[in-house]
Design a protein around this motif. Structure first.
Motif, PDB file in Angstrom:
ATOM      1  N   ALA A 328       0.826  -1.202   0.000  1.00 39.76           N
ATOM      2  CA  ALA A 328       0.000   0.000   0.000  1.00 39.76           C
ATOM      3  C   ALA A 328       0.868   1.263   0.000  1.00 39.76           C
ATOM      4  O   ALA A 328       0.563   2.255  -0.688  1.00 39.76           O
ATOM      5  CB  ALA A 328      -0.932  -0.006   1.204  1.00 39.76           C
ATOM      6  N   THR A 329       1.961   1.237   0.758  1.00 38.07           N
ATOM      7  CA  THR A 329       2.878   2.384   0.780  1.00 38.07           C
ATOM      8  C   THR A 329       3.533   2.574  -0.580  1.00 38.07           C
ATOM      9  O   THR A 329       3.655   3.700  -1.077  1.00 38.07           O
ATOM     10  CB  THR A 329       3.952   2.187   1.861  1.00 38.07           C
ATOM     11  N   MET A 330       3.954   1.451  -1.194  1.00 38.61           N
ATOM     12  CA  MET A 330       4.565   1.530  -2.515  1.00 38.61           C
ATOM     13  C   MET A 330       3.569   2.024  -3.553  1.00 38.61           C
ATOM     14  O   MET A 330       3.928   2.796  -4.453  1.00 38.61           O
ATOM     15  CB  MET A 330       5.102   0.143  -2.911  1.00 38.61           C
ATOM     16  N   ARG A 331       2.311   1.602  -3.437  1.00 40.44           N
ATOM     17  CA  ARG A 331       1.277   2.067  -4.365  1.00 40.44           C
ATOM     18  C   ARG A 331       1.116   3.589  -4.276  1.00 40.44           C
ATOM     19  O   ARG A 331       1.069   4.274  -5.305  1.00 40.44           O
ATOM     20  CB  ARG A 331      -0.053   1.391  -4.043  1.00 40.44           C
ATOM     21  N   ASP A 332       1.049   4.117  -3.052  1.00 40.61           N
ATOM     22  CA  ASP A 332       0.907   5.561  -2.891  1.00 40.61           C
ATOM     23  C   ASP A 332       2.115   6.293  -3.452  1.00 40.61           C
ATOM     24  O   ASP A 332       1.980   7.345  -4.099  1.00 40.61           O
ATOM     25  CB  ASP A 332       0.730   5.907  -1.407  1.00 40.61           C
ATOM     26  N   ASP A 333       3.299   5.737  -3.221  1.00 38.90           N
ATOM     27  CA  ASP A 333       4.528   6.336  -3.743  1.00 38.90           C
ATOM     28  C   ASP A 333       4.518   6.328  -5.265  1.00 38.90           C
ATOM     29  O   ASP A 333       4.860   7.324  -5.912  1.00 38.90           O
ATOM     30  CB  ASP A 333       5.744   5.573  -3.213  1.00 38.90           C
ATOM     31  N   LEU A 334       4.100   5.210  -5.845  1.00 39.31           N
ATOM     32  CA  LEU A 334       4.109   5.089  -7.300  1.00 39.31           C
ATOM     33  C   LEU A 334       3.075   6.013  -7.938  1.00 39.31           C
ATOM     34  O   LEU A 334       3.352   6.627  -8.981  1.00 39.31           O
ATOM     35  CB  LEU A 334       3.847   3.634  -7.703  1.00 39.31           C
ATOM     36  N   MET A 335       1.905   6.133  -7.330  1.00 40.87           N
ATOM     37  CA  MET A 335       0.897   7.029  -7.886  1.00 40.87           C
ATOM     38  C   MET A 335       1.386   8.471  -7.880  1.00 40.87           C
ATOM     39  O   MET A 335       1.167   9.223  -8.836  1.00 40.87           O
ATOM     40  CB  MET A 335      -0.421   6.863  -7.133  1.00 40.87           C
ATOM     41  N   ALA A 336       2.086   8.860  -6.817  1.00 35.58           N
ATOM     42  CA  ALA A 336       2.668  10.200  -6.773  1.00 35.58           C
ATOM     43  C   ALA A 336       3.785  10.337  -7.809  1.00 35.58           C
ATOM     44  O   ALA A 336       3.941  11.392  -8.434  1.00 35.58           O
ATOM     45  CB  ALA A 336       3.197  10.499  -5.373  1.00 35.58           C
ATOM     46  N   PHE A 337       4.560   9.257  -7.996  1.00 33.09           N
ATOM     47  CA  PHE A 337       5.632   9.271  -8.998  1.00 33.09           C
ATOM     48  C   PHE A 337       5.048   9.405 -10.407  1.00 33.09           C
ATOM     49  O   PHE A 337       5.589  10.136 -11.255  1.00 33.09           O
ATOM     50  CB  PHE A 337       6.446   7.983  -8.887  1.00 33.09           C
ATOM     51  N   ILE A 338       3.951   8.705 -10.686  1.00 37.81           N
ATOM     52  CA  ILE A 338       3.318   8.788 -11.995  1.00 37.81           C
ATOM     53  C   ILE A 338       2.813  10.205 -12.253  1.00 37.81           C
ATOM     54  O   ILE A 338       2.978  10.750 -13.355  1.00 37.81           O
ATOM     55  CB  ILE A 338       2.185   7.753 -12.103  1.00 37.81           C
ATOM     56  N   LYS A 361      -5.800   4.566 -16.180  1.00 38.34           N
ATOM     57  CA  LYS A 361      -5.876   3.100 -16.162  1.00 38.34           C
ATOM     58  C   LYS A 361      -4.890   2.514 -15.151  1.00 38.34           C
ATOM     59  O   LYS A 361      -5.202   1.533 -14.460  1.00 38.34           O
ATOM     60  CB  LYS A 361      -5.614   2.552 -17.560  1.00 38.34           C
ATOM     61  N   ALA A 362      -3.696   3.103 -15.067  1.00 39.58           N
ATOM     62  CA  ALA A 362      -2.710   2.622 -14.091  1.00 39.58           C
ATOM     63  C   ALA A 362      -3.211   2.854 -12.672  1.00 39.58           C
ATOM     64  O   ALA A 362      -3.072   1.979 -11.803  1.00 39.58           O
ATOM     65  CB  ALA A 362      -1.373   3.318 -14.311  1.00 39.58           C
ATOM     66  N   PHE A 363      -3.808   4.006 -12.411  1.00 43.20           N
ATOM     67  CA  PHE A 363      -4.339   4.295 -11.075  1.00 43.20           C
ATOM     68  C   PHE A 363      -5.452   3.328 -10.703  1.00 43.20           C
ATOM     69  O   PHE A 363      -5.536   2.856  -9.561  1.00 43.20           O
ATOM     70  CB  PHE A 363      -4.854   5.731 -11.013  1.00 43.20           C
ATOM     71  N   THR A 364      -6.315   3.018 -11.670  1.00 45.61           N
ATOM     72  CA  THR A 364      -7.387   2.060 -11.405  1.00 45.61           C
ATOM     73  C   THR A 364      -6.812   0.689 -11.085  1.00 45.61           C
ATOM     74  O   THR A 364      -7.237   0.017 -10.142  1.00 45.61           O
ATOM     75  CB  THR A 364      -8.334   1.969 -12.613  1.00 45.61           C
ATOM     76  N   GLU A 365      -5.832   0.274 -11.866  1.00 49.89           N
ATOM     77  CA  GLU A 365      -5.190  -1.019 -11.653  1.00 49.89           C
ATOM     78  C   GLU A 365      -4.545  -1.095 -10.272  1.00 49.89           C
ATOM     79  O   GLU A 365      -4.685  -2.097  -9.554  1.00 49.89           O
ATOM     80  CB  GLU A 365      -4.145  -1.237 -12.740  1.00 49.89           C
ATOM     81  N   LEU A 366      -3.851  -0.031  -9.876  1.00 47.99           N
ATOM     82  CA  LEU A 366      -3.201  -0.008  -8.572  1.00 47.99           C
ATOM     83  C   LEU A 366      -4.228   0.014  -7.439  1.00 47.99           C
ATOM     84  O   LEU A 366      -4.040  -0.625  -6.406  1.00 47.99           O
ATOM     85  CB  LEU A 366      -2.278   1.206  -8.473  1.00 47.99           C
ATOM     86  N   SER A 367      -5.303   0.747  -7.638  1.00 53.35           N
ATOM     87  CA  SER A 367      -6.329   0.845  -6.598  1.00 53.35           C
ATOM     88  C   SER A 367      -7.075  -0.473  -6.421  1.00 53.35           C
ATOM     89  O   SER A 367      -7.436  -0.841  -5.296  1.00 53.35           O
ATOM     90  CB  SER A 367      -7.319   1.963  -6.947  1.00 53.35           C
TER      91      SER A 367
END
Length: 386
Positions: A328-338, A361-367
């Motif tokens: 979950a932490t990595m997801r938040d980091d990656l969404m901010a990176f994107i 689409k990437a945000f939906t996939e990560l969520s």
């Protein structure tokens, strides 16, 4: 029961950390994340407008900066434009055309949070660092250099924990902390111009996630070999601007592809954009070999860390809970990176409509957290021969 086969790391109640020196080893995830979060403010560029930093070097010094003293400056917003440019709604450095990721407050906050996560997953320091940085009974002042320091979290930790040392942070924009330790200084520089002015000055050189802004990473390692004092430590951490699937195979979709996994598709376009700008997007896959083959280094250690991009594992056990918390932490980091990567992608010629679409689409996939993807972080540390 998990939706996916459990890796041998998870079976042994460990986070997926893979250390490879001579033999394969499992490593428990250390929990060393008591990191202060510094707040940031704008700083003046008056004290570090480009100038010659040292008479040691005869290379092009157009981006060299004198070491500021004191290291924390008064606010003068009128000169902020000298350090930053604004593209596609984000603040980027105004010096390098290679590094096109943000350097604004939003990005610094992301890097602070990422630092805390990396401290837990990777560990704050490679194992030899405390011994190397210990106070010298013969009076040598130990010195550590952080190239591409970002928010400065790592180098300020070192400065606080080893107050007898000298800590130098180098980046394309100045560190903006209000609580910089007195033994830490910030230098504005483009390391692509060389490091001759630092030769022989440091016991530790730390590099983390800067390959997108480095034209010649192999050449950077050569410079670091001269910057280090005998017995000194080189510590490199990078990722290859690609993601891996459940089988831990690299996913790089071809140019023109438009298919899931969407997060991997976004990173594939970022990979191409970094190369287009002149950055070394594949350095992570080569740093181990480059250090092994370099005659200046010995006691070479390679570690790889597979970090999940989202909390996609299913289960109620403690290992799964730990895994998913990091995911979950990595997801938040990656969404901010994107979000921060928009100037990089839009500046490479992709249309805003296309970038918006794959980002959504990437945000939906990560969520949704059902696609088993990892980011592979690769770390190499070694000692300079005596």
């Amino acid at each position: 029961m998990s939706m996916y086969p459990m890796s041998f790391h998870a079976m042994q109640n460990t986070f997926p950390v893979h250390s490879r020196d001579h033999d394969d080893l499992d490593m428990d995830m250390d929990t060393d994340s008591d990191v202060e979060s510094d707040r940031y403010t704008e700083v003046s560029l008056d004290a570090f407008s480009p100038s010659v930093a040292s008479s040691k070097t005869s290379v092009d010094m157009s981006m060299r900066s004198a070491s500021p003293a004191p290291s924390v400056f008064s606010v003068t917003s009128s000169v902020r434009a000298q350090a930053f440019r604004h593209e596609y709604g984000r603040g980027l450095n105004n010096y390098s055309e290679v590094y096109r990721l943000p350097a604004d407050e939003e990005e610094l906050d992301r890097l602070d949070r990422q630092h805390e996560m990396f401290c837990e997953v990777i560990g704050k320091y490679p194992p030899p660092l405390p011994e190397i940085m210990a106070e010298d009974p013969h009076g040598e002042v130990k010195a550590v250099l952080d190239l591409g320091c970002g928010s400065g979290s790592w180098i300020m930790d070192v400065a606080r924990e080893f107050p007898h040392c000298s800590a130098v942070a180098v980046d394309l924009v100045p560190m903006q902390s209000l609580s910089m330790p007195s033994n830490c200084r910030s230098e504005v520089d483009d390391i692509n111009l060389g490091l001759e002015h630092f030769y022989g000055d440091f016991n530790v050189v730390h590099v983390q996630l800067i390959s997108s802004g480095v034209k010649d990473y192999h050449g950077l390692i050569e410079h670091i070999s001269h910057v280090l004092r005998p017995g000194g430590l080189i510590d490199l951490t990078e990722f290859p601007f690609s993601f891996t699937g459940f089988e831990r195979r690299e996913i790089l979709l071809p140019d023109g592809a438009y298919e899931p996994p969407w997060t991997a598709l976004w990173m594939s376009y970022a990979h191409r954009a970094v190369k287009q700008r002149g950055g070394d997007a594949e350095a992570a896959n080569n740093i181990h070999r480059w250090i092994l083959e370099h005659p200046a280094f010995e006691d070479v250690h390679y570690r790889e860390f597979f970090i999940p991009l989202s909390p996609w594992r299913r289960g109620n056990d403690a290992a799964t809970a730990k895994w998913n918390r990091i995911g979950a932490t990595m997801r938040d980091d990656l969404m901010a990176f994107i979000k921060g990567g928009r100037p990089l992608l839009l500046g490479s010629g992709l249309s805003e409509e296309f970038v918006n679409d794959i980002q959504e689409k990437a945000f939906t996939e990560l969520s949704e957290a059902i696609t088993p993807l990892y980011v592979l972080i690769q770390n190499v540390y070694a000692r300079k021969r005596q």
